[in-house]
Motif scaffolding. Structure first.
Motif: not given
Length: 660
Positions: A380-395
């Motif tokens: 769960r802790k690693l999943a939270i870290a992954k979500l934190e770095t996830m980005t959304l980008q307009i192409n």
């Protein structure tokens, strides 16, 4: 004006619905029951009609206007070349008889084609693997199998070589193997026959015989394609080896060392990835039993296949075809051109705001041990870290160096084939050069120009500029429920892909890494089995669906909608005593929360040409839209609560599947 826009939205929502249908028996019929009557794919003479098709049509109309206009102040030198390419496509008929001569000259660059040479063709002079490698080196086309340079799955900062299968026109194994898809293979055979006649000048009987041989050979090759109904990890599909090690596996039939060195134009000492070794194992047997004449015909057919285009007799259709072809070759440029001309700051802000709300909501879910009690604390802790770095980008490609990408191109408006050859030559050289350069973001294909996607290797959601167009899904005059019901589940779906059966194998930096503990992974598999059984029970147009262990899209549908509704409910409750009358619409007797679910349903209203339904089941990893909707909402207690669906009713079954 604002009230007119609200009224227009009411009219659209109401026109799609069948309000006499029971929402607790079939919510698709309730929300979309009249859609196909007023948007018939057959009557409109299109393959499918739905939200994304409608949005893409609007986007393409703007692209056509943009490409058709004479040069304006917005145009860069690269834009002008793209416009030249588009115009050369419109002038395709002017090539006439020279087209055949061009294709024969293309073949002559690499040898002779048996079907054109007849009895004078010398089998002993033909080197099939060397021919494939030379075609790959020059034009980046890999008939049968070959190499590709892209980012390393285990270290996305560097590029590496992958060895594997060609692209298959019919896409999936079932399209080549199943009795139910035989008619698609027949259509493909007819298409091959037409190319041989029209572009190489073969007589009818010879074209028919050759087309059958080529298709039979391709079906034989397709025996080695992976089965997309089964779940394979990237670790199971790829293996990092030296070129010599791969060579040893398949010698003497497949000379991997020669294939790689000719394709790349250099001796490769670094390790490479072999992809789906089942394909290469099958290929060895296929090569042994196939006459060289058929292999040669197939390789040269696959070469010219990439450069043949048939102009439509209908001017409108020809323009549409040329827009699609321009997008195929220049999707990044076209999206960037659109963004510079039609950028809507409100749209960008709404998408970014929505993303932040969804990310915050899912972050709270991951922190709640009671909500996701099947994930152990370390994972769960690693999943939270992954979500934190996830980005959304307009192409929008504002970061792209198009001048560098176009270096050496001189596209003119007179000759489409010459333009396509130029592009392939340049891009193939640039692709080879990537091996010795730091990795860049993955190239986006035309498909991702109109549909969002989560890219595992970048831990990023890519949103197409086509979604910046207002009114298809969002507007500041629509209720917030409509915005959350349309845009939010789409973004939420991609967010959940970061934690599904594929995404959970990639870490926060976008590298392939098995970071899940054994207990959490076992719990995930158990939860996935519920979806396998649920969706395997459904029928589509009378066709019983197969049970499939590949459930990524269904998991993303379910989790994405839940995250979206939770975010909407949080927003709704945060309004306190504020006037929420704008959360309803005139003439529609539904609460804001009910309107959320209706809006979500109407993103999936769809009609498809009946002839394409079997193909849809064979190649699309998503369920048909009706089943996507029913499956997702019937798993959700909050939906049943809002529409007062009794326990045990079709939309409120006693057994529900839940992961995220």
């Amino acid at each position: 004006m604002k009230e007119l826009l609200r009224q227009a939205k009411v009219a659209e929502i109401e026109s799609f619905m069948d309000q006499q249908a029971d929402p607790c028996s079939d919510f698709y019929s309730f929300s979309c029951g009249n859609f196909a009557k007023i948007n018939s794919a057959l009557k409109l003479d299109v393959s499918a009609v739905g939200l994304f098709e409608t949005m893409t049509n609007g986007f393409d109309r703007k692209i056509l206007k943009m490409l058709n206009t004479t040069h304006d102040n917005h145009d860069t030198l690269e834009d002008i070349q793209v416009k030249h390419f588009f115009k050369s496509c419109l002038r395709l008929k002017e090539l006439n008889s020279t087209y055949t001569a061009k294709m024969k000259r293309l073949i002559a660059e690499f040898g002779t084609m048996p079907v054109l040479e007849g009895s004078s063709w010398k089998e002993e002079d033909f080197d099939w693997l060397g021919t494939t490698a030379r075609i790959s080196h020059r034009y980046g086309i890999t008939p049968i199998f070959g190499v590709e340079v892209t980012s390393d799955q285990a270290d996305n900062q560097r590029n590496v070589i992958y060895l594997g299968e060609q692209e298959f026109y019919l896409e999936s194994r079932s399209m080549y193997m199943d009795n139910s898809t035989l008619n698609y293979r027949e259509k493909y055979r007819t298409k091959i026959e037409g190319v041989l006649k029209d572009f190489l000048g073969l007589k009818v009987e010879l074209a028919k015989q050759t087309a059958k041989e080529l298709l039979d050979f391709e079906v034989d090759l397709a025996q080695g394609i992976e089965d997309t109904t089964q779940v394979y990890s990237l670790g199971e599909l790829t293996e990092l080896l030296t070129v010599a090690e791969v060579h040893k596996r398949y010698e003497p039939i497949l000379d991997i060392e020669r294939l790689v060195s000719i394709s790349m134009g250099e001796t490769i000492t670094e390790q490479i990835y072999e992809y789906n070794k089942r394909y290469q194992q099958n290929l060895v047997e296929v090569i042994k039993r196939t006459p060289k004449r058929i292999i040669a015909n197939y390789i040269f057919f696959r070469l010219i296949w990439e450069f043949v285009e048939s102009p439509s007799d209908k001017p409108k259709k020809q323009k549409q075809d040329c827009v699609h072809l321009t997008k195929k070759f220049f999707v990044n440029n076209v999206d960037n051109m659109f963004y510079r001309r039609y950028n809507n700051e409100n749209s960008s802000r709404e998408i970014d705001k929505m993303w932040r709300q969804l990310k915050e909501t899912f972050n709270e879910t991951l922190h709640s041990s009671s909500t996701l009690d099947w994930i152990e604390p370390p994972t769960r802790k690693l999943a939270i870290a992954k979500l934190e770095t996830m980005t959304l980008q307009i192409n929008n490609y504002v970061w792209e160096n198009f001048t560098e990408e176009f270096e050496g191109l001189n596209l003119q408006s007179s000759d489409l084939v010459d333009n396509m050859l130029q592009i392939q030559l340049l891009r193939t050289r640039q692709t080879r050069e990537k091996l010795h350069k730091q990795s860049k973001p993955l190239e986006i294909d035309e498909m991702l120009s109109f549909t969002p996607a989560y890219l595992q290797s970048e831990n990023a959601i890519k949103m197409p500029v086509a979604m910046l167009q207002p009114f298809y899904m969002w507007s500041d005059v629509y209720p917030t429920a409509v915005l959350f019901g349309t845009l939010a589940p789409i973004i939420g779906h991609e967010l959940i892909h970061g934690f599904d059966e594929g995404g959970k194998s990639y870490d926060a930096q976008g590298n392939y890494n098995d970071w899940w503990d054994e207990e959490s992974n076992s719990n995930f598999v158990k939860g996935r089995e519920c979806f396998t059984k649920q969706y395997g029970r459904y029928k589509y147009d009378g066709i019983q669906l197969k049970e499939s262990t590949a459930q990524s899209e269904n998991i993303a549908d379910n989790g994405g909608m839940r995250v979206a509704f939770t975010a909407y409910r949080k927003w709704y409750e945060s309004q306190g005593t504020k006037d929420l009358t704008k959360e309803t619409l005139p003439k529609l007797p539904y609460t804001g929360k009910q309107l959320f679910f209706i809006s979500f349903a109407q993103t999936l209203c769809n009609d498809i040409d009946p002839k394409l339904k079997v193909k849809q089941l064979s190649i699309d990893t998503h369920m048909p839209d009706k089943l996507r909707l029913i499956g997702t909402l019937s798993n959700y207690d909050e939906f049943s609560k809002e529409f007062n669906c009794p326990a045990g009713s079709p939309m409120n079954p006693n057994e529900k599947c839940v992961l995220y």
